[in-house]
Scaffold this motif. Sequence first.
Motif, PDB file in Angstrom:
ATOM      1  N   THR A 355       9.555  14.931 -12.682  1.00  0.00           N
ATOM      2  CA  THR A 355       8.268  15.193 -12.031  1.00  0.00           C
ATOM      3  C   THR A 355       7.799  16.597 -12.390  1.00  0.00           C
ATOM      4  O   THR A 355       8.587  17.546 -12.413  1.00  0.00           O
ATOM      5  CB  THR A 355       8.377  15.057 -10.503  1.00  0.00           C
ATOM      6  OG1 THR A 355       9.342  16.006 -10.024  1.00  0.00           O
ATOM      7  CG2 THR A 355       8.823  13.654 -10.124  1.00  0.00           C
ATOM      8  N   VAL A 356       6.512  16.744 -12.668  1.00  0.00           N
ATOM      9  CA  VAL A 356       5.935  18.021 -13.095  1.00  0.00           C
ATOM     10  C   VAL A 356       4.818  18.404 -12.140  1.00  0.00           C
ATOM     11  O   VAL A 356       3.975  17.563 -11.781  1.00  0.00           O
ATOM     12  CB  VAL A 356       5.381  17.936 -14.527  1.00  0.00           C
ATOM     13  CG1 VAL A 356       4.784  19.288 -14.941  1.00  0.00           C
ATOM     14  CG2 VAL A 356       6.461  17.515 -15.502  1.00  0.00           C
ATOM     15  N   SER A 357       4.799  19.678 -11.734  1.00  0.00           N
ATOM     16  CA  SER A 357       3.716  20.212 -10.887  1.00  0.00           C
ATOM     17  C   SER A 357       3.336  21.593 -11.421  1.00  0.00           C
ATOM     18  O   SER A 357       4.200  22.418 -11.690  1.00  0.00           O
ATOM     19  CB  SER A 357       4.144  20.310  -9.425  1.00  0.00           C
ATOM     20  OG  SER A 357       5.227  21.215  -9.284  1.00  0.00           O
ATOM     21  N   VAL A 358       2.028  21.791 -11.599  1.00  0.00           N
ATOM     22  CA  VAL A 358       1.509  23.070 -12.080  1.00  0.00           C
ATOM     23  C   VAL A 358       0.582  23.625 -11.013  1.00  0.00           C
ATOM     24  O   VAL A 358      -0.414  22.985 -10.649  1.00  0.00           O
ATOM     25  CB  VAL A 358       0.756  22.914 -13.416  1.00  0.00           C
ATOM     26  CG1 VAL A 358       0.217  24.273 -13.886  1.00  0.00           C
ATOM     27  CG2 VAL A 358       1.682  22.323 -14.479  1.00  0.00           C
ATOM     28  N   ALA A 392      17.280  13.126  -9.247  1.00  0.00           N
ATOM     29  CA  ALA A 392      15.969  13.783  -9.231  1.00  0.00           C
ATOM     30  C   ALA A 392      15.995  15.032 -10.105  1.00  0.00           C
ATOM     31  O   ALA A 392      16.930  15.838 -10.032  1.00  0.00           O
ATOM     32  CB  ALA A 392      15.575  14.152  -7.802  1.00  0.00           C
ATOM     33  N   VAL A 393      14.962  15.162 -10.930  1.00  0.00           N
ATOM     34  CA  VAL A 393      14.728  16.359 -11.741  1.00  0.00           C
ATOM     35  C   VAL A 393      13.256  16.728 -11.592  1.00  0.00           C
ATOM     36  O   VAL A 393      12.386  15.863 -11.754  1.00  0.00           O
ATOM     37  CB  VAL A 393      15.060  16.127 -13.225  1.00  0.00           C
ATOM     38  CG1 VAL A 393      14.710  17.370 -14.037  1.00  0.00           C
ATOM     39  CG2 VAL A 393      16.533  15.771 -13.404  1.00  0.00           C
ATOM     40  N   ALA A 394      12.991  17.998 -11.274  1.00  0.00           N
ATOM     41  CA  ALA A 394      11.608  18.433 -11.049  1.00  0.00           C
ATOM     42  C   ALA A 394      11.346  19.726 -11.810  1.00  0.00           C
ATOM     43  O   ALA A 394      12.231  20.578 -11.937  1.00  0.00           O
ATOM     44  CB  ALA A 394      11.343  18.640  -9.555  1.00  0.00           C
ATOM     45  N   VAL A 395      10.100  19.848 -12.297  1.00  0.00           N
ATOM     46  CA  VAL A 395       9.657  21.053 -12.996  1.00  0.00           C
ATOM     47  C   VAL A 395       8.396  21.558 -12.301  1.00  0.00           C
ATOM     48  O   VAL A 395       7.464  20.777 -12.079  1.00  0.00           O
ATOM     49  CB  VAL A 395       9.355  20.793 -14.486  1.00  0.00           C
ATOM     50  CG1 VAL A 395       8.934  22.097 -15.173  1.00  0.00           C
ATOM     51  CG2 VAL A 395      10.568  20.203 -15.181  1.00  0.00           C
TER      52      VAL A 395
END
Length: 479
Positions: A355-358, A392-395
């Motif tokens: 999952t990516v959040s900017v 779970a892996v998040a960026v």
Amino acid sequence: MRSVRARAALGATVVVAIALAVAGLAVLLVLRANLTDQAGLQAEVAAREVAGQLALGVPYNRLEMGDEEDHPVQVTDEDGGVVAVSKDLEAISGTGTDRVTPAPSPAAATEDGDDDDDDDGTDSPDPARSEVSTDDPDFTNGTATVDGDRADYRFASVEATNAAGLTLTVHAGAPLAAEQQAVGSVRGAMLTGLPVVLLVVAGVTWLVTRRALRPVEGIRREMAAITASEDLSRRVPEPGSHDEIARLARTTNETLTALEASVERQRRFVADASHELRSPIASLRTQLEVGAAHPELLDVTGAVADTVRLQALAADLLLLARLDAGERPGTALLELGALVREEVSQRTGDRIPVTVSVAEEAAGLEVTGSRAQLARVVGNLLDNAERHARGAVAVAVRAEGGGVAVEVTDDGDGVPEEERERIFERFVRLDEARSRDEGGAGLGLALARDVAVRHGGRLTVTDAGERGARFVLWLPGAR
């Protein structure tokens, strides 16, 4: 002159010689000026005594001129004629005329009382008209011969007006023998003492410089021994002083420590790289040999996997070698949020979705660097997270401290606090029992930190809450 001691001694001697010469010349000039002024004062006093007598109407032949040997006197009239001289004066120079024989003058006859001016109708002398000039006298240097002895004198010239209105000039001298003797004695003492002083200065400078540079020679010898033996564990001696040489020794030892660590790191790198390369090469060779002997047993999939792994390892080693060689990062402007999204979108084979959040404030923020190297850093961090995550892996990309931070988190077992710096060393794997195929060669995190540091940033690891690890890459914003 190759010796530092010799150059220092010569330099100090030259400087002291120039200083002493200038100081000695100044002393001689001041001494001569003072003694000459004293002689001039004595000559002025003698001249004013004679001028006072002339103003009082004392006849020329009755003038009291004091000590004629110490103060020769010459009196001249307005026309430069000599009207009176001191006793035994045989020659004189420096007073305007060198005549020493008085010439008869009407004024002399008047003062002697031989003629009576009332008979011929001339005016009688007026005492009110007599005076001695109060102006500063003129001073000159000259010579005089008194009773056969010739010497140098300082002459003072004082004007006086007698009762008859005649202006006379009195030239009185004071001897310069004392001045010449004093200056000569001081000059002789200086010329005699100067070589001695210079020898002392040269000797002291030589000894002091030799003592000061003795630790430097010890450092040089030890460095030569280290170079000959190639033993970087040795250290140069550090003197107990707190001067520049002691700081040089400490800096040299610090440099040797860094060099030893660098060489050891290089040796370990070469050994580990050889070890890591040996396994895939041996496996690939075995498969190819089996396939050559028994084509039906050739494991093409395994051979391709070993080849890919070997290619990736070679690429990592090549990049690390370029970084160690001092390769400078690129100067391209990169939007880190877009770079992260692009890297995540290309990872189609991950076992755990990323999952990516900017953050809004990070959108559009740019950094300066190499796109390929920064993409490799993001990829290595994601590979590490995929390898250890449970589900779970998040960026997350956000603005932080004038730069951009990329945070990669997973819900795995995390990294023990005492191992959080060690994992960034090359060829380090915390789980040594893990197979190499699953765990990699231990270069990913080391390469990621090297790239981050060379881009002016940093890479750190902390806990991700109750479970997992959080890797934070921070890079300064583009200027």
